[in-house]
Design a protein around this motif. Structure first.
Motif, PDB file in Angstrom:
ATOM      1  N   ALA A 132      47.644  50.909  37.237  1.00 21.37           N
ATOM      2  CA  ALA A 132      48.075  50.563  38.594  1.00 21.37           C
ATOM      3  C   ALA A 132      48.942  49.309  38.629  1.00 21.37           C
ATOM      4  O   ALA A 132      49.523  48.984  39.671  1.00 21.37           O
ATOM      5  CB  ALA A 132      46.851  50.375  39.488  1.00 21.37           C
ATOM      6  N   ILE A 133      49.047  48.596  37.502  1.00 26.35           N
ATOM      7  CA  ILE A 133      49.910  47.416  37.421  1.00 26.35           C
ATOM      8  C   ILE A 133      51.365  47.856  37.445  1.00 26.35           C
ATOM      9  O   ILE A 133      51.751  48.845  36.803  1.00 26.35           O
ATOM     10  CB  ILE A 133      49.608  46.615  36.138  1.00 26.35           C
ATOM     11  CG1 ILE A 133      48.182  46.050  36.198  1.00 26.35           C
ATOM     12  CG2 ILE A 133      50.618  45.487  35.940  1.00 26.35           C
ATOM     13  CD1 ILE A 133      47.716  45.416  34.902  1.00 26.35           C
ATOM     14  N   ASP A 134      52.186  47.136  38.184  1.00 27.24           N
ATOM     15  CA  ASP A 134      53.617  47.449  38.237  1.00 27.24           C
ATOM     16  C   ASP A 134      54.203  47.471  36.826  1.00 27.24           C
ATOM     17  O   ASP A 134      53.918  46.575  36.021  1.00 27.24           O
ATOM     18  CB  ASP A 134      54.337  46.380  39.073  1.00 27.24           C
ATOM     19  CG  ASP A 134      55.787  46.703  39.311  1.00 27.24           C
ATOM     20  OD1 ASP A 134      56.598  46.482  38.379  1.00 27.24           O
ATOM     21  OD2 ASP A 134      56.116  47.181  40.406  1.00 27.24           O
ATOM     22  N   PRO A 135      54.995  48.492  36.494  1.00 29.74           N
ATOM     23  CA  PRO A 135      55.537  48.596  35.130  1.00 29.74           C
ATOM     24  C   PRO A 135      56.311  47.365  34.683  1.00 29.74           C
ATOM     25  O   PRO A 135      56.319  47.040  33.491  1.00 29.74           O
ATOM     26  CB  PRO A 135      56.451  49.828  35.214  1.00 29.74           C
ATOM     27  CG  PRO A 135      55.862  50.660  36.305  1.00 29.74           C
ATOM     28  CD  PRO A 135      55.331  49.675  37.309  1.00 29.74           C
ATOM     29  N   THR A 144      42.891  41.087  26.743  1.00 28.14           N
ATOM     30  CA  THR A 144      42.063  42.278  26.938  1.00 28.14           C
ATOM     31  C   THR A 144      41.014  42.106  28.028  1.00 28.14           C
ATOM     32  O   THR A 144      40.100  42.933  28.132  1.00 28.14           O
ATOM     33  CB  THR A 144      41.360  42.644  25.616  1.00 28.14           C
ATOM     34  OG1 THR A 144      40.507  41.561  25.216  1.00 28.14           O
ATOM     35  CG2 THR A 144      42.361  42.939  24.519  1.00 28.14           C
ATOM     36  N   THR A 145      41.129  41.076  28.859  1.00 26.30           N
ATOM     37  CA  THR A 145      40.086  40.811  29.847  1.00 26.30           C
ATOM     38  C   THR A 145      40.341  41.534  31.164  1.00 26.30           C
ATOM     39  O   THR A 145      41.484  41.812  31.544  1.00 26.30           O
ATOM     40  CB  THR A 145      39.978  39.309  30.153  1.00 26.30           C
ATOM     41  OG1 THR A 145      41.199  38.859  30.737  1.00 26.30           O
ATOM     42  CG2 THR A 145      39.682  38.512  28.899  1.00 26.30           C
ATOM     43  N   ASP A 146      39.247  41.770  31.889  1.00 27.45           N
ATOM     44  CA  ASP A 146      39.363  42.281  33.247  1.00 27.45           C
ATOM     45  C   ASP A 146      40.046  41.259  34.158  1.00 27.45           C
ATOM     46  O   ASP A 146      40.762  41.630  35.093  1.00 27.45           O
ATOM     47  CB  ASP A 146      37.979  42.655  33.795  1.00 27.45           C
ATOM     48  CG  ASP A 146      36.941  41.550  33.646  1.00 27.45           C
ATOM     49  OD1 ASP A 146      37.237  40.493  33.055  1.00 27.45           O
ATOM     50  OD2 ASP A 146      35.802  41.758  34.122  1.00 27.45           O
ATOM     51  N   SER A 147      39.873  39.976  33.871  1.00 20.13           N
ATOM     52  CA  SER A 147      40.476  38.926  34.700  1.00 20.13           C
ATOM     53  C   SER A 147      41.998  38.998  34.683  1.00 20.13           C
ATOM     54  O   SER A 147      42.652  38.837  35.728  1.00 20.13           O
ATOM     55  CB  SER A 147      40.019  37.546  34.226  1.00 20.13           C
ATOM     56  OG  SER A 147      38.618  37.418  34.286  1.00 20.13           O
ATOM     57  N   GLU A 148      42.577  39.223  33.503  1.00 23.62           N
ATOM     58  CA  GLU A 148      44.034  39.288  33.419  1.00 23.62           C
ATOM     59  C   GLU A 148      44.561  40.522  34.141  1.00 23.62           C
ATOM     60  O   GLU A 148      45.612  40.478  34.785  1.00 23.62           O
ATOM     61  CB  GLU A 148      44.487  39.279  31.964  1.00 23.62           C
ATOM     62  CG  GLU A 148      45.974  39.072  31.811  1.00 23.62           C
ATOM     63  CD  GLU A 148      46.416  38.983  30.367  1.00 23.62           C
ATOM     64  OE1 GLU A 148      47.589  38.615  30.136  1.00 23.62           O
ATOM     65  OE2 GLU A 148      45.617  39.296  29.466  1.00 23.62           O
ATOM     66  N   VAL A 149      43.831  41.624  34.046  1.00 23.52           N
ATOM     67  CA  VAL A 149      44.203  42.820  34.812  1.00 23.52           C
ATOM     68  C   VAL A 149      44.139  42.522  36.303  1.00 23.52           C
ATOM     69  O   VAL A 149      45.037  42.895  37.074  1.00 23.52           O
ATOM     70  CB  VAL A 149      43.293  44.005  34.435  1.00 23.52           C
ATOM     71  CG1 VAL A 149      43.493  45.175  35.399  1.00 23.52           C
ATOM     72  CG2 VAL A 149      43.569  44.447  33.001  1.00 23.52           C
ATOM     73  N   LEU A 155      49.451  40.422  41.572  1.00 19.72           N
ATOM     74  CA  LEU A 155      50.916  40.299  41.580  1.00 19.72           C
ATOM     75  C   LEU A 155      51.571  41.597  42.043  1.00 19.72           C
ATOM     76  O   LEU A 155      52.512  41.593  42.836  1.00 19.72           O
ATOM     77  CB  LEU A 155      51.414  39.926  40.185  1.00 19.72           C
ATOM     78  CG  LEU A 155      51.095  38.502  39.713  1.00 19.72           C
ATOM     79  CD1 LEU A 155      51.358  38.359  38.212  1.00 19.72           C
ATOM     80  CD2 LEU A 155      51.914  37.482  40.496  1.00 19.72           C
ATOM     81  N   THR A 156      51.058  42.710  41.562  1.00 21.72           N
ATOM     82  CA  THR A 156      51.571  44.014  41.962  1.00 21.72           C
ATOM     83  C   THR A 156      51.431  44.222  43.470  1.00 21.72           C
ATOM     84  O   THR A 156      52.311  44.803  44.115  1.00 21.72           O
ATOM     85  CB  THR A 156      50.808  45.129  41.209  1.00 21.72           C
ATOM     86  OG1 THR A 156      51.029  44.976  39.813  1.00 21.72           O
ATOM     87  CG2 THR A 156      51.256  46.513  41.652  1.00 21.72           C
ATOM     88  N   ASN A 157      50.331  43.717  44.023  1.00 20.61           N
ATOM     89  CA  ASN A 157      50.040  43.916  45.447  1.00 20.61           C
ATOM     90  C   ASN A 157      50.655  42.853  46.349  1.00 20.61           C
ATOM     91  O   ASN A 157      50.284  42.766  47.528  1.00 20.61           O
ATOM     92  CB  ASN A 157      48.527  43.964  45.654  1.00 20.61           C
ATOM     93  CG  ASN A 157      47.915  45.257  45.171  1.00 20.61           C
ATOM     94  OD1 ASN A 157      48.495  46.323  45.355  1.00 20.61           O
ATOM     95  ND2 ASN A 157      46.754  45.188  44.538  1.00 20.61           N
TER      96      ASN A 157
END
Length: 279
Positions: A132-135, A144-149, A155-157
């Motif tokens: 779901a992150i903007d390409p 690899t963390t959930d926090s960075e996602v 940012l995407t939103n």
């Protein structure tokens, strides 16, 4: 999970709160009474904007996988860096490996982000949330963390245009995807975001039992309360900190941020905005 601290105000040597306070962030890395884990020894990070920075200035960042209490570089850096706005974070890893790319705060252009908490059963939702992150932002996800996602989803939103709306949209997505995968309480934690001028600090969990979050009272108020406290002379009139747990035990110095609330800190001080009712 972790402990973090955000400062805004007149330029301050970062050691004043990272090292010198009675219950400094480095002290919390070894002994965190209010944390989910007492010890937060899986990495350290600091991000800071330079004195005199203008809107859009890019912050510097430093990350280390050493325990904060045992890293001489942390002490050297904290005593050398002076900043009007900085973030710092000590990590307690909950699955993702101990590596520099997993240390907070995360940076994108002039934005800083850090998180204390977790996305429940992240392995189940990682693929869907990551996709779901903007390409255009996806290549910037290096850990690899959930926090960075979570940061890159914000940012995407639309974090750059409306941080509060972006955080709400991001939490909505996390909770919807989590519940689609049978996760009862998908979101847990406190989040700090800054653009170089303003700090947004969110306390929220789906369960309504969020990690602790506090901010300091105004310096003029504290000087009236504690006229003999010489340490307050280190801080300017606009100095404020937002913290996972208080830096000292003096009554009235730290104010708890309510559940499901965003505390917004700018040059005029704090104001609180409801995030949503706890689920």
């Amino acid at each position: 999970m972790c402990r973090w601290l955000a400062y805004s105000g007149e330029p301050l040597r970062t050691s004043a709160v990272l090292l010198d306070a009675k219950h400094s962030l480095v002290a919390q890395s070894l002994d965190s009474p209010l944390g989910a884990e007492t010890v937060n020894g899986d990495g350290f990070g600091i991000g800071w904007y330079p004195p005199g920075a203008v809107a859009g200035s890019i912050p510097a960042v430093f990350h280390s996988t050493e325990p904060a209490w045992n890293d001489e570089n942390v002490r050297e850096l904290a005593r050398a860096v002076e900043s009007p706005l900085f973030f710092s974070h000590v990590r307690a890893a909950a699955g993702p490996p101990i590596q520099r790319t997993n240390c907070h705060p995360f940076r994108w252009e002039n934005w800083l982000f850090m998180h204390n908490g977790f996305l429940s059963e992240f392995a189940k939702v990682k693929r869907e949330l990551t996709f779901a992150i903007d390409p255009s932002l996806y290549p910037h996800v290096t850990g690899t963390t959930d926090s960075e996602v979570l940061f890159h989803l914000a940012l995407t939103n639309g974090l750059v245009d409306d941080p509060v709306a972006a955080l709400r949209a991001t939490v909505d997505l996390v909770e919807r995807v989590g519940r689609d995968h049978g996760i009862m309480f998908p979101m847990q934690g406190t989040v700090a975001v800054a653009d170089g001028a303003t700090i947004w600090a969110l306390r929220y969990s789906t369960q309504g039992r969020s990690r602790t979050l506090f901010h300091s009272a105004d310096i003029p108020t504290l000087r009236e309360m504690y006229p003999d406290a010489e340490r307050l002379s280190e801080f300017g009139e606009h100095a404020h900190v937002v913290v996972s747990e208080p830096l000292n035990d003096l009554p009235g110095v730290f104010i708890e941020v309510p559940e499901s609330t965003i505390a917004i800190l700018d040059r005029d001080g704090y104001h609180h905005e409801p995030f949503r009712s706890a689920a």
